[in-house]
Motif scaffolding. Structure first.
Motif, short mmCIF file in Angstrom:
data_model
loop_
_atom_site.label_atom_id
_atom_site.label_comp_id
_atom_site.label_asym_id
_atom_site.label_seq_id
_atom_site.Cartn_x
_atom_site.Cartn_y
_atom_site.Cartn_z
N GLU A 39 0.81 -1.21 0.01
CA GLU A 39 0.17 -0.10 -0.06
C GLU A 39 1.01 1.21 -0.15
O GLU A 39 0.51 2.05 -0.49
CB GLU A 39 -0.97 -0.11 0.89
CG GLU A 39 -1.89 -1.10 1.05
CD GLU A 39 -2.90 -1.28 -0.20
OE1 GLU A 39 -2.73 -0.07 -0.69
OE2 GLU A 39 -3.68 -2.03 -0.24
N GLU A 42 1.96 2.02 -3.45
CA GLU A 42 0.76 2.54 -4.24
C GLU A 42 0.76 4.15 -3.84
O GLU A 42 0.33 4.84 -4.99
CB GLU A 42 -0.41 1.58 -3.87
CG GLU A 42 -0.35 0.40 -4.56
CD GLU A 42 -1.60 -0.43 -4.46
OE1 GLU A 42 -2.70 0.12 -3.90
OE2 GLU A 42 -1.65 -1.61 -4.35
N GLU A 46 1.51 7.04 -6.71
CA GLU A 46 0.58 8.09 -6.74
C GLU A 46 1.14 9.72 -6.61
O GLU A 46 0.95 10.53 -7.32
CB GLU A 46 -0.96 8.22 -5.67
CG GLU A 46 -1.67 7.05 -6.31
CD GLU A 46 -2.31 7.36 -7.75
OE1 GLU A 46 -2.82 8.26 -8.31
OE2 GLU A 46 -2.13 6.20 -8.41
N LYS A 56 0.79 9.57 -15.38
CA LYS A 56 0.14 8.23 -15.54
C LYS A 56 -0.05 7.97 -17.15
O LYS A 56 -0.04 8.79 -17.95
CB LYS A 56 -1.16 8.35 -14.92
CG LYS A 56 -1.20 8.09 -13.44
CD LYS A 56 -2.69 8.28 -13.06
CE LYS A 56 -2.72 8.09 -11.58
NZ LYS A 56 -3.43 7.03 -10.97
N GLU A 60 -3.92 3.59 -17.24
CA GLU A 60 -3.87 3.66 -15.83
C GLU A 60 -5.21 3.99 -15.20
O GLU A 60 -5.57 5.17 -15.55
CB GLU A 60 -2.67 4.09 -15.37
CG GLU A 60 -1.41 3.46 -15.50
CD GLU A 60 -0.23 3.84 -14.84
OE1 GLU A 60 -0.08 3.51 -13.70
OE2 GLU A 60 0.18 5.08 -15.20
N LYS A 61 -5.65 3.05 -14.38
CA LYS A 61 -6.78 3.44 -13.45
C LYS A 61 -6.68 4.74 -12.52
O LYS A 61 -5.56 4.85 -11.91
CB LYS A 61 -7.32 2.21 -12.67
CG LYS A 61 -8.37 2.50 -11.52
CD LYS A 61 -8.63 1.53 -10.69
CE LYS A 61 -9.56 1.71 -9.66
NZ LYS A 61 -9.41 0.91 -8.66
N GLU A 62 -7.60 5.72 -12.42
CA GLU A 62 -7.58 7.03 -11.70
C GLU A 62 -7.33 6.45 -10.29
O GLU A 62 -8.92 5.93 -9.92
CB GLU A 62 -8.54 7.84 -12.20
CG GLU A 62 -8.38 9.11 -11.80
CD GLU A 62 -7.03 9.96 -12.16
OE1 GLU A 62 -6.40 10.60 -11.47
OE2 GLU A 62 -6.59 9.61 -13.49
N LYS A 63 -6.65 6.83 -9.59
CA LYS A 63 -6.84 6.58 -8.06
C LYS A 63 -6.27 7.88 -7.48
O LYS A 63 -5.99 8.85 -8.12
CB LYS A 63 -5.89 5.63 -7.55
CG LYS A 63 -6.06 4.19 -7.67
CD LYS A 63 -5.16 3.16 -7.13
CE LYS A 63 -5.82 1.75 -7.36
NZ LYS A 63 -4.88 0.78 -6.57
N SER A 64 -6.38 8.05 -6.12
CA SER A 64 -6.02 9.25 -5.29
C SER A 64 -5.19 8.91 -4.19
O SER A 64 -5.19 7.95 -3.69
CB SER A 64 -7.37 10.00 -5.00
OG SER A 64 -8.03 9.19 -3.89
N GLU A 67 -7.20 7.88 -1.21
CA GLU A 67 -7.66 6.45 -1.23
C GLU A 67 -6.47 5.57 -0.80
O GLU A 67 -6.54 4.84 -0.21
CB GLU A 67 -7.86 6.22 -2.77
CG GLU A 67 -8.41 4.64 -2.91
CD GLU A 67 -8.89 4.33 -4.26
OE1 GLU A 67 -8.75 2.93 -4.58
OE2 GLU A 67 -8.97 5.21 -5.29
N GLU A 68 -5.41 5.93 -1.38
CA GLU A 68 -4.07 5.16 -1.04
C GLU A 68 -3.73 5.54 0.66
O GLU A 68 -3.36 4.33 1.45
CB GLU A 68 -3.22 5.59 -1.72
CG GLU A 68 -3.04 5.08 -3.25
CD GLU A 68 -3.49 3.63 -3.55
OE1 GLU A 68 -3.35 2.97 -2.71
OE2 GLU A 68 -4.01 3.61 -4.62
N ASP A 71 -6.01 3.24 2.52
CA ASP A 71 -5.99 1.90 2.53
C ASP A 71 -4.70 1.66 3.41
O ASP A 71 -4.66 0.63 4.39
CB ASP A 71 -5.22 1.55 1.04
CG ASP A 71 -6.33 1.62 0.12
OD1 ASP A 71 -7.54 1.42 0.64
OD2 ASP A 71 -6.24 1.35 -0.96
#
Length: 114
Positions: A39, A42, A46, A56, A60-64, A67-68, A71
């Protein structure tokens, strides 16, 4: 997105309720450490996308970062719960150490109320 504020005790209780539904329970400390490392990686990815030189890919999937970080909080909470540790106590020990050890390490602001 819900804007609820949780105490560390409430976070630990909520995670424990979630994990308690499953026969497998908490992962072992070694597995949790590996998961925490994953994690953290990850989050680093980001941060590198937003602040570094590596944008990116379009695929690639958009993450924030939120969010990380969430996690990481979840996995840290699992770690603490699995070892019967109180996160508030862990934080108190850390901040006391830091405030004592590093009290003269950094340049203080002239007016702390700025």
């Amino acid at each position: 997105m819900e804007n609820t504020i949780y105490t560390t005790k409430e976070i630990q209780e909520r995670v424990d309720q979630y994990i308690g539904q499953f026969k497998e329970g908490y992962f072992s400390p070694l597995s949790l450490m590996a998961r925490l490392t994953e994690e953290t990686g990850e989050l680093a990815r980001e941060v590198n996308h937003y602040y570094g030189e590596k944008p990116k890919k379009k695929t690639e999937k958009e993450k924030s970062m939120e969010e990380e970080l969430g996690d990481i909080i979840f996995v840290l909470t699992c770690f603490a719960n699995s070892l019967n540790m109180d996160l508030s106590d862990c934080f108190h020990r850390a901040i006391t150490k830091i405030e004592t050890r590093d009290k003269d390490r950094w340049t203080k602001k002239d007016d702390l109320h700025q």
